[in-house]
Scaffold this motif. Structure first.
Motif, PDB file in Angstrom:
ATOM      1  N   GLY A 211       0.788  -1.234   0.000  1.00 48.35           N
ATOM      2  CA  GLY A 211       0.000   0.000   0.000  1.00 48.35           C
ATOM      3  C   GLY A 211       0.822   1.287   0.000  1.00 48.35           C
ATOM      4  O   GLY A 211       0.280   2.366   0.274  1.00 48.35           O
ATOM      5  N   PHE A 212       2.115   1.218  -0.328  1.00 48.29           N
ATOM      6  CA  PHE A 212       2.931   2.432  -0.456  1.00 48.29           C
ATOM      7  C   PHE A 212       2.876   2.920  -1.899  1.00 48.29           C
ATOM      8  O   PHE A 212       2.981   2.117  -2.830  1.00 48.29           O
ATOM      9  CB  PHE A 212       4.393   2.158  -0.092  1.00 48.29           C
ATOM     10  CG  PHE A 212       4.615   1.975   1.384  1.00 48.29           C
ATOM     11  CD1 PHE A 212       5.020   3.031   2.182  1.00 48.29           C
ATOM     12  CD2 PHE A 212       4.404   0.735   1.975  1.00 48.29           C
ATOM     13  CE1 PHE A 212       5.219   2.856   3.538  1.00 48.29           C
ATOM     14  CE2 PHE A 212       4.595   0.545   3.338  1.00 48.29           C
ATOM     15  CZ  PHE A 212       5.002   1.616   4.129  1.00 48.29           C
ATOM     16  N   LEU A 213       2.723   4.236  -2.061  1.00 45.61           N
ATOM     17  CA  LEU A 213       2.712   4.812  -3.414  1.00 45.61           C
ATOM     18  C   LEU A 213       4.121   5.284  -3.769  1.00 45.61           C
ATOM     19  O   LEU A 213       4.814   5.860  -2.911  1.00 45.61           O
ATOM     20  CB  LEU A 213       1.778   6.025  -3.446  1.00 45.61           C
ATOM     21  CG  LEU A 213       0.301   5.770  -3.793  1.00 45.61           C
ATOM     22  CD1 LEU A 213      -0.325   4.846  -2.766  1.00 45.61           C
ATOM     23  CD2 LEU A 213      -0.463   7.082  -3.865  1.00 45.61           C
ATOM     24  N   PHE A 214       4.519   5.056  -5.019  1.00 42.00           N
ATOM     25  CA  PHE A 214       5.783   5.615  -5.499  1.00 42.00           C
ATOM     26  C   PHE A 214       5.598   6.159  -6.912  1.00 42.00           C
ATOM     27  O   PHE A 214       5.129   5.444  -7.794  1.00 42.00           O
ATOM     28  CB  PHE A 214       6.897   4.552  -5.496  1.00 42.00           C
ATOM     29  CG  PHE A 214       7.324   4.166  -4.105  1.00 42.00           C
ATOM     30  CD1 PHE A 214       8.025   5.061  -3.309  1.00 42.00           C
ATOM     31  CD2 PHE A 214       6.976   2.929  -3.575  1.00 42.00           C
ATOM     32  CE1 PHE A 214       8.385   4.721  -2.006  1.00 42.00           C
ATOM     33  CE2 PHE A 214       7.337   2.577  -2.282  1.00 42.00           C
ATOM     34  CZ  PHE A 214       8.047   3.483  -1.495  1.00 42.00           C
ATOM     35  N   ASP A 215       5.945   7.435  -7.098  1.00 46.06           N
ATOM     36  CA  ASP A 215       6.022   7.989  -8.450  1.00 46.06           C
ATOM     37  C   ASP A 215       7.252   7.402  -9.133  1.00 46.06           C
ATOM     38  O   ASP A 215       8.124   6.836  -8.463  1.00 46.06           O
ATOM     39  CB  ASP A 215       6.210   9.515  -8.388  1.00 46.06           C
ATOM     40  CG  ASP A 215       4.927  10.249  -8.033  1.00 46.06           C
ATOM     41  OD1 ASP A 215       3.871   9.603  -7.947  1.00 46.06           O
ATOM     42  OD2 ASP A 215       4.999  11.479  -7.852  1.00 46.06           O
ATOM     43  N   LEU A 216       7.348   7.612 -10.439  1.00 47.35           N
ATOM     44  CA  LEU A 216       8.546   7.132 -11.146  1.00 47.35           C
ATOM     45  C   LEU A 216       9.620   8.224 -11.076  1.00 47.35           C
ATOM     46  O   LEU A 216       9.918   8.907 -12.051  1.00 47.35           O
ATOM     47  CB  LEU A 216       8.209   6.786 -12.595  1.00 47.35           C
ATOM     48  CG  LEU A 216       7.056   5.789 -12.782  1.00 47.35           C
ATOM     49  CD1 LEU A 216       6.929   5.391 -14.240  1.00 47.35           C
ATOM     50  CD2 LEU A 216       7.243   4.554 -11.914  1.00 47.35           C
ATOM     51  N   GLY A 217      10.148   8.401  -9.867  1.00 44.66           N
ATOM     52  CA  GLY A 217      11.144   9.459  -9.648  1.00 44.66           C
ATOM     53  C   GLY A 217      10.488  10.670  -9.028  1.00 44.66           C
ATOM     54  O   GLY A 217       9.258  10.753  -8.931  1.00 44.66           O
ATOM     55  N   GLY A 218      11.338  11.578  -8.615  1.00 45.34           N
ATOM     56  CA  GLY A 218      10.844  12.756  -7.864  1.00 45.34           C
ATOM     57  C   GLY A 218      10.099  13.730  -8.740  1.00 45.34           C
ATOM     58  O   GLY A 218      10.700  14.617  -9.327  1.00 45.34           O
TER      59      GLY A 218
END
Ligand SMILES: Cc1cc2nc3c(=O)[nH]c(=O)nc-3n(C[C@H](O)[C@H](O)[C@H](O)COP(=O)(O)OP(=O)(O)OC[C@H]3O[C@@H](n4cnc5c(N)ncnc54)[C@H](O)[C@@H]3O)c2cc1C
Length: 506
Positions: free
Chosen positions: A58-65
């Protein structure tokens, strides 16, 4: 296998393709034009490189900052129309460089005062020497530019190692016409005054204040644009273009379907488009296409996310730079700081996967949060900087420990890793010559190749720029208007300069 025809085919549902399709839709509504267009994408949903992944835990991560900083009223209007105006967090950029085992406020070159005296001397004498020597013509490459503007000391201590980590190319292979607002210069008087007064400078640059969606990460923005600003029957997903026949104006999809078009807006990386187009061209044109494709340089990006149990120990820090070789990443984003919903709710029970020092936690029982997260970026290039897929996550976690981002006992509850083949379009010394040949060659065949990798200009490759590249390509197709973002990059990037006469409306 089916076949259909559309007047304008848009390939790619990243910011460029969605900018283009929403512009088409706006013209239909406001100018009562009947436009025949279709947006297709290989992926199952919209977003492209600006999408957001969610881990099993359930952690969200964009593709880089990704942060939103807009140069364009039009872009603001589009994303506000898509997402609303009260769905954002506003943050002040708090950004540091970690080196010499301490935090140095960003940008480094304005904060030499934070270094030890021998490093200060190296930086200041280099700066003074650079200032004393008048510029004899334009610098031939980025390395020369740094030497001439900042001096050899800053170059050696920070700029050269840091930029190699970011770009995966030596600065001597990069040109400098892309720099503009992307790199802070150095002011020798200010640098000396700051060192003597022991003062620290901050707040440089276009994104000192930025906004971030409260929910759904950066990808949420583009899902909303796709849902609210482009008719659903004008979008088609799971449709990968595998062939482009420019003479017959037709593309073939991976399932064998064929779409013919009058005009094609492609956001596929330019090197790939050129290789596809080459297949059905005469020998000399095909050779030209392939040579352009071979010359375009890019780096791949590894995005590594770690979900952690506990309270974020890094206060309001946003993103952090790492020039030294004690970690593989060049940038770390404290991603949980951007939005509460980037992490699972504290009531969610998760087992520990491993500890910060690499010790296994197998058999650990699930327990509750709170949670926080870090997102790390590692660059790779075939030419200069290989990365071992199997080791990079482990090395990043060790790097977090080395640089005091986490502690030996920190509980890691989620691990994410994604490699992007096309991550950064390198502003290589050969780039502009290739673009001057390749983009007109395609345009002559009614192909507008636009976007971060479609038109390969890093200086106009953020989300706001990409959107405008799509918008302006549509206006160019329909009305012959000039494409400002593509052709006048430094002008559009001038701070505070916005198109006030162009607005998005729903
Ligand atoms: C590491 C990193 C950090 C970034 N940081 C920021 C930031 O801080 N701020 C910011 O504003 N921007 C940032 N960006 C840039 C942002 O992601 C881009 O501006 C944007 O995604 C580019 O949009 P695009 O539509 O041109 O291309 P993309 O997003 O790459 O979209 C292209 C689309 O085309 C589709 N496609 C490709 N090939 C085919 C094919 N053969 N057939 C069908 N479909 C195809 C892909 O699936 C994709 O959806 C960052 C990007 C990266 C990689």
């Amino acid at each position: 296998m089916s076949s259909k025809h559309v007047s304008t085919l848009i390939v790619g549902s990243g910011p460029t393709g969605l900018g283009a399709a929403s512009r088409m839709s706006q013209h239909e509504r406001t100018m009562h034009m009947k436009l025949d267009y279709l947006l297709i994408d290989a992926n199952e949903e919209a977003g492209g490189l600006a999408c957001t992944d969610v881990t099993e835990e359930g952690f969200l991560f964009d593709l880089g900052g990704h942060v939103i900083f807009s140069h364009f009223d039009y872009f603001d209007g589009l994303i506000n129309a898509a997402c609303g105006t009260d769905t954002w967090n506003t943050h002040q950029r708090v950004s540091y460089v970690w080196m010499r085992d301490r935090w140095i406020p960003y940008p480094f070159q304005n904060n030499i005062t934070c270094l030890d005296v021998p490093d200060q001397i190296k930086c200041l004498t280099g700066l003074v020497a650079a200032k004393a020597k008048p510029m004899d013509g334009k610098p031939k490459n980025f390395n020369e530019w740094i030497d001439k503007v900042m001096g050899e000391g800053i170059n050696e201590i920070f700029m050269r190692p840091y930029n190699f980590k970011v770009w995966a190319y030596p600065t001597s292979e990069m040109q400098c016409s892309w720099l503009g607002e992307r790199v802070a210069t150095a002011d020798v008087d200010k640098a000396i005054t700051n060192v003597l007064n022991k003062t620290v400078a901050g707040g440089w640059g276009p994104n000192a204040i930025f906004r971030f969606p409260k929910e759904g990460g950066t990808g949420g923005i583009w899902k909303n644009v796709s849902k609210n600003c482009v008719p659903q029957d004008k979008q088609q997903y799971n449709s990968k273009v595998v062939k482009i026949n420019a003479a017959e104006k037709k593309v073939t999809l991976d399932n064998g379907d064929v779409i013919t078009y009058d005009k094609l807006l492609s956001t596929i990386p330019l090197d790939m488009t050129l290789r596809m187009v080459a297949e059905s061209e005469t020998e000399d044109v095909a050779a030209k296409c392939r040579s352009c494709a071979d010359t375009l340089a890019y780096s791949s990006s590894h995005i590594i996310g770690i979900g952690l149990r506990g309270v974020n120990p890094h206060d309001t820090k946003c993103w952090l730079y790492y020039p030294e070789d004690n970690c593989p990443f060049y940038r770390c984003t404290v991603f949980s700081h951007y939005a509460e919903k980037n992490c699972p709710d504290p009531t969610v029970m998760l087992p520990t996967l491993q500890f910060g020092d690499g010790r296994s936690a197998s058999g650990s029982q699930p327990s509750s949060g709170p949670y926080w997260s870090l997102m790390l970026e590692v660059s790779e290039s075939a030419a200069h900087k290989p990365v071992d897929m199997d080791k990079v996550v482990k090395e990043c976690i060790q790097g977090c420990l080395n640089t005091k981002l986490i502690e030996a006992g920190t509980e890691i509850v989620s691990i994410y890793h994604r490699r992007l083949e096309h991550g950064y379009p390198t502003p290589h010394v050969d780039r502009d010559g290739v673009l001057a040949e390749a983009l007109p060659l395609l345009k002559d065949r009614d192909i507008w190749s636009r976007g971060r990798f479609g038109s390969w200009k890093y200086e106009v490759a953020n989300q706001d720029h990409s959107t405008m590249l799509g918008v302006e390509a549509v206006d160019n197709m329909l009305f012959g208007s000039r494409e400002f973002t593509l052709n006048y990059c430094s002008l559009v990037n001038e701070r505070g300069r916005k198109y006030t006469d162009m607005k998005f409306s729903i």
